[in-house]
Enzyme design. Structure first.
Site, PDB file in Angstrom:
ATOM      1  N   LYS B  66      -7.655 -11.169 -10.788  1.00 16.64           N
ATOM      2  CA  LYS B  66      -7.930 -11.258 -12.187  1.00 16.64           C
ATOM      3  C   LYS B  66      -7.557 -12.573 -12.778  1.00 16.64           C
ATOM      4  O   LYS B  66      -7.344 -12.847 -13.547  1.00 16.64           O
ATOM      5  CB  LYS B  66      -7.717 -10.485 -13.792  1.00 16.64           C
ATOM      6  CG  LYS B  66      -8.489  -8.980 -12.947  1.00 16.64           C
ATOM      7  CD  LYS B  66      -8.105  -8.158 -13.803  1.00 16.64           C
ATOM      8  CE  LYS B  66      -9.125  -6.742 -13.381  1.00 16.64           C
ATOM      9  NZ  LYS B  66      -8.240  -5.504 -13.636  1.00 16.64           N
ATOM     10  N   ARG B  88       4.126  -9.304   1.097  1.00 14.76           N
ATOM     11  CA  ARG B  88       3.496  -9.785   1.919  1.00 14.76           C
ATOM     12  C   ARG B  88       2.534 -11.100   1.415  1.00 14.76           C
ATOM     13  O   ARG B  88       1.545 -10.480   0.678  1.00 14.76           O
ATOM     14  CB  ARG B  88       2.828  -9.047   3.569  1.00 14.76           C
ATOM     15  CG  ARG B  88       1.355  -9.193   4.255  1.00 14.76           C
ATOM     16  CD  ARG B  88       1.989 -10.206   4.832  1.00 14.76           C
ATOM     17  NE  ARG B  88       2.655  -9.904   6.164  1.00 14.76           N
ATOM     18  CZ  ARG B  88       1.730  -9.649   7.308  1.00 14.76           C
ATOM     19  NH1 ARG B  88       0.926  -9.049   7.586  1.00 14.76           N
ATOM     20  NH2 ARG B  88       2.634  -8.512   7.939  1.00 14.76           N
ATOM     21  N   HIS B 116       8.788 -13.585   9.331  1.00 24.68           N
ATOM     22  CA  HIS B 116       8.198 -11.786   9.088  1.00 24.68           C
ATOM     23  C   HIS B 116       9.056 -11.509  10.079  1.00 24.68           C
ATOM     24  O   HIS B 116       9.776 -11.121  11.477  1.00 24.68           O
ATOM     25  CB  HIS B 116       6.921 -11.894  10.474  1.00 24.68           C
ATOM     26  CG  HIS B 116       6.536 -10.829  10.152  1.00 24.68           C
ATOM     27  ND1 HIS B 116       6.762  -9.625   9.734  1.00 24.68           N
ATOM     28  CD2 HIS B 116       5.553 -10.289  10.539  1.00 24.68           C
ATOM     29  CE1 HIS B 116       6.523  -8.517   9.103  1.00 24.68           C
ATOM     30  NE2 HIS B 116       5.094  -8.966  10.605  1.00 24.68           N
TER      31      HIS B 116
END
Lengths: 433, 290
Positions: B66, B88, B116
Site C-alpha cells: 500500500k 529478507r 546472506h
C-alpha cells in the site's frame, strides 16, 4: 590430392610477415611450403614435381579478406560459396571470411557447421564463417561465442549492423574475453548517419542527404572506451575518415587491444567518383572526401590501420538499378582487391610489402591463422602475380554472380596468374603467349 | 563458538523431543520482502524449537503493497515489541536500515546482492562436519558471483576461517574488484576447480541466461555447469554444495546434485541448526525487562 609436389622457380618471393623480398624458388609438398629461397635446386625435386616458371613475377601469400558477403544460405541468386570462391581465386584471395547476415543468420553452431561443410564441398578457396555478435543480428542478446567458436566461427560481428546498445556491447566484450574471441563492429551510428553519401559540399550540390563523419567517430570512440573498460579484443571493421585514424592511433598508443580495417573502396576512391549518381558507388561507409582518402592511406602505410578488406557485397540488378538515394549499398570486390590495391603502390603511396601485409599477414595474425606468410611449414596458400601488367576491367570477366563493381571499365594494373590453396592450384588462366 | 552451538542444535533436531525453552515468551517476526522457502521455514522451525512465538509477515498482502516506506514498517513493527526480527529484502542495505530503526535484535536473512550471513554459517558448519576443519581447504564458488549474496558472505566467512577461496564464472558474472576481496578469480572451471576440496555452485536466475549475461543455457551448462567431467578436475574426495534452489541442467547436472559427493540436502538440515544456534546466542543478550 594435395600431396602432388610443386616447384615455382624464378620468382620474386615477398614475405609480408617479415618484409623480406628475394629472388628464388619455392617448393611445395603435402600442402605446405617445404623450402624457399635462392638456393633451391630444381634437379633435387622429387619425381612427379610440377615445375612452374614464375618468369620473375611475384610469389606472395594468398590474400586473406576479412569481409565478404555471400548469399548462402538464403540468397543464393546473389552469390554462393562456390561463385564467391571462384571470384576470390581469380583475384588472388585464398581465404575469405563470410559475413553472418544470411538467412538464417549465422547465430547458431549448426549454421556454422553447415557453412563449413558447404565450403569444403563447393568452394575452391578457404571460406571461414564469421558468426553473428547478437542473436538474429538484432543487437540485443549476445550469441554463444564459445560454442560458435568451437564450431569454427572466426570472429563475431553483426556485419552491416552496428551494436547500438552500449550495455550489450559492454557485456559482449566482457564475455568475449573469456574465450579470447574477437569482436568486430561496423562503426556507424544509424540514427546519426541518416543520409546516402558523405556529408559535405558535393552531397549538397547533388541534392543528396549526407552522412557525417561523426556517425563513425562517435561509435568508434564509445567502443574504444568500452574496450578499455572490459579488456575485450575489439576490431573496427572499416574506418573511412581522418578523425577515425587518429582515434585508433591513440587507442593503440595507450596499449588497448584495438585494431581496425579499411575498405579497398575507401583507399582507392573518393566521393567525386560518384559523379553522375553512380549507384555502384553507394557504399557503407560512404566514399569520403579526398582528404579522408589520403588520411586512411597514410594510416595504412604507417600501420595504424591493420587490414584491408574487399567489403565484397553482391547486389542484384533490382537492388542497384534505382535512383542513387533509393538503391542498395555495396559493391563486389573480391576479384579486384589486389589490382585495386596496387593502385596505391603504383601511385607511390605505399610499398608492395606493406600492402600485402595488410592483405595477408596482418589478417592472419588477427585471426591467429597459420597462413598469410612465406615460411617453411606454413600452408601453401600462394599467389603468383605480375604487379605491373595492365588491363581494363570488363565486368564480363567477373566470376561473381553479381556485377555491381565500383571499377567498371577502370584501368588497373596487376594480374593474378595463379592461385594456390594448400598446395593445390585453384586458378591458373591459360597463358596468352 | 557459534558452530559448536550449532553442532548441539543438530543433536536436538535429531531427537524425537525437539523442543527447548530458551526463547519461551519471546516474539520472533519473520519479515520476508522476497519469497523464500528454505530460509524462511528454517528460521520458523528454529524459533519454534527454541520455544519462541514465531510470526511470519506475509509482505505481499501487507502495508508495503500500500505504499508504506520501509522505515514506517519498521516503526510499526517496533511498536509491537518483538524480541527478534528476521529480515529478507531484495535491496542491499535494507536490513541495516531497518535495524537502525528498531530496538530489538535483527537477523539478516539476505539483503539483495550484499550478504546472506546465515547461509555462509550453515555452509561452514556443513563443511566442518564433513571435512573436520575448514582451515587449509580449497573452496571454489562457481557461477553467478555478480548477483550472489551467498558468495559474498562465504568469501568473508571462509576466508576468516582459513580456507583458500576461489571464485569461478564467466567475466560477465564477476563483479569488478573481486580479486581484491580475498579470493582468486578464474573464468575456466578446469583451472578454478583444480585440487578443490569443496565445489560450491550458485543459482543462475532465468532472466540472466538468455543473452544478457550469458548467451544461453546450453552454452552456460557446457562451460560452467557442474557435470561429472568438470567435477573430475577437483580432488577425488571433493564435495559439492548448492544453496538452492537448484536449476538442474543449468548450473548443475542432476546426477551430481543427487550423487555421492553432494552435500546439498545436508545443507538444508544444517540450516535449521545454524539458525537455532544464532537465535540462542542472541537470546543470551536479550534484555530481560521492558
Amino acid at each position: 590430392m594435395n600431396s602432388h609436389p610443386v616447384l615455382i622457380r624464378n620468382a620474386r618471393l615477398i614475405d609480408p610477415a617479415t618484409g623480406k623480398t628475394e629472388q628464388g624458388s619455392i617448393a611445395i609438398r603435402d600442402g605446405v611450403i617445404a623450402a624457399l629461397g635462392a638456393g633451391i635446386d630444381a634437379d633435387a625435386a622429387p619425381e612427379g614435381t610440377t615445375l612452374i616458371d614464375a618468369k620473375g613475377m611475384v610469389v606472395a601469400p594468398g590474400l586473406i579478406d576479412l569481409r565478404a558477403f555471400v548469399g548462402e544460405p538464403g540468397h543464393e541468386h546473389r552469390e554462393t560459396l562456390a561463385s564467391a570462391s571462384r571470384a576470390a581465386a581469380a583475384g588472388g584471395v585464398t581465404t575469405v571470411v563470410t559475413m553472418p547476415d544470411t538467412h538464417p543468420p549465422v547465430d547458431d553452431p549448426a549454421v556454422v557447421d553447415f557453412l563449413m561443410r558447404r565450403a569444403r564441398d563447393t568452394a575452391c578457396v578457404r571460406m571461414l564463417p564469421a558468426a553473428a555478435l547478437t542473436k538474429g543480428l538484432q543487437g540485443r542478446e549476445m550469441t554463444e561465442f564459445g560454442l560458435l567458436g568451437e564450431a569454427g566461427a572466426v570472429f563475431f560481428t553483426d556485419a552491416r549492423h552496428a551494436v547500438d546498445d552500449p550495455l550489450v556491447m559492454r557485456r559482449a566484450l566482457t564475455y568475449a574475453r573469456d574465450f579470447d574471441a574477437l569482436i568486430v563492429q561496423h562503426v556507424e551510428d544509424k540514427r546519426l548517419a541518416g543520409g546516402v553519401m558523405n556529408e559535405g559540399e558535393l552531397a549538397s550540390r547533388l541534392g543528396l542527404s549526407g552522412i557525417p563523419r561523426e556517425a563513425e567517430t562517435l561509435m568508434l570512440e564509445r567502443d574504444i572506451r568500452l574496450a578499455r573498460l572490459t579488456g575485450g579484443r575489439y576490431h573496427a571493421a572499416m574506418i573511412s575518415c581522418a578523425d577515425s585514424v587518429e582515434i585508433i592511433r591513440r587507442a593503440k598508443q595507450s596499449g588497448l587491444p584495438v585494431t581496425c580495417g579499411v575498405s579497398i573502396n575507401s583507399l582507392t576512391l573518393n566521393e567525386n567518383d560518384i559523379g553522375p549518381y553512380r549507384s555502384f558507388l553507394k557504399l557503407t561507409p560512404p566514399l569520403r572526401h579526398e582528404d579522408d582518402r589520403q588520411a586512411v592511406v597514410a594510416g595504412l602505410a604507417e600501420g595504424v590501420i591493420d587490414v584491408v578488406v574487399s567489403d565484397h557485397d553482391p547486389q542484384d540488378v533490382e537492388a542497384k538499378r534505382q535512383p542513387f538515394a533509393e538503391c542498395a549499398d555495396g559493391a563486389i570486390g573480391l576479384q579486384t582487391l589486389l589490382s585495386a590495391g596496387l593502385r596505391l603502390v603504383h601511385a607511390g603511396e605505399m610499398s608492395l610489402a606493406r600492402l600485402l601485409a595488410a592483405l595477408s599477414s596482418h589478417p592472419a595474425d588477427l585471426l591467429r591463422l597459420p597462413q598469410g606468410r612465406l615460411a617453411r611449414g606454413a600452408p601453401a596458400d600462394l599467389i603468383l602475380f605480375d604487379p605491373d601488367e595492365p588491363f581494363v576491367l570488363d565486368p564480363a570477366d567477373l566470376h561473381s554472380l553479381c556485377r555491381n563493381t565500383a571499377f567498371d571499365g577502370a584501368r588497373l594494373q596487376g594480374v593474378v596468374h595463379m592461385s594456390m590453396v594448400a598446395g593445390r592450384i585453384v586458378h591458373r588462366p591459360e597463358p596468352q603467349a | 563458538m557459534l558452530l559448536d552451538l550449532a553442532d548441539e542444535a543438530v543433536d536436538i533436531s535429531r531427537q524425537v523431543e525437539k523442543k527447548k525453552t530458551t526463547l519461551r515468551g519471546r516474539t520472533q517476526i519473520n519479515l520476508f520482502f522476497e519469497a523464500s522457502t528454505r530460509t524462511q521455514s528454517s528460521f520458523e522451525l528454529a524459533g519454534k524449537r527454541l520455544g519462541a512465538d514465531v510470526m511470519n509477515m506475509a509482505v505481499a498482502s501487507s502495508s508495503i503493497k500500500k505504499g508504506e516506506t520501509l522505515i514506517d514498517t519498521a516503526m510499526t513493527l517496533n511498536a509491537m515489541r518483538p524480541d527478534l526480527i528476521v529480515v529478507r529484502h531484495h535491496a542491499a542495505g535494507a536490513v541495516q536500515l531497518l535495524a537502525r530503526k528498531v530496538d530489538c535484535s535483527v537477523i539478516n536473512a539476505g539483503d539483495g546482492a550484499h550478504e546472506h550471513p546465515t547461509q555462509a554459517l550453515l555452509d561452514a558448519l556443513t563443511i566442518r562436519r564433513n571435512k573436520g576443519q575448514i582451515r587449509g581447504l580449497i573452496v571454489a564458488i562457481c557461477g553467478d558471483i555478480l548477483h550472489s549474496r551467498v558468495a559474498r558472505s562465504n568469501l568473508i566467512l571462509l576466508n576468516a576461517l582459513g580456507a583458500e577461496v576461489r571464485v569461478v564464472g564467466p567475466s560477465t558474472l564477476l563483479p569488478s574488484g573481486l580479486e581484491r576481496m580475498g579470493c582468486k578469480v578464474f573464468t575456466s572451471m578446469r583451472e578454478g576447480l583444480k585440487d578443490a576440496d569443496i565445489v560450491m555452485m550458485l543459482r543462475l536466475q532465468r532472466e540472466r541466461m538468455n543473452g544478457s549475461f550469458v548467451p544461453s543455457v546450453k552454452e552456460y551448462f557446457h562451460y560452467y555447469g557442474l557435470d561429472s567431467e568438470k567435477l573430475a578436475y577437483a580432488k577425488a574426495d571433493a564435495l559439492v554444495m548448492h544453496p538452492g534452489p537448484m536449476n538442474r541442467g543449468v548450473e548443475i547436472a542432476s546426477d551430481i546434485a543427487d550423487g555421492a559427493q553432494s552435500l546439498i540436502r545436508e545443507q538444508v538440515e544444517m540450516g535449521v541448526a545454524v539458525r537455532m544456534a544464532i537465535l540462542e546466542a542472541l537470546a543470551a543478550h536479550l534484555p530481560n525487562e521492558g
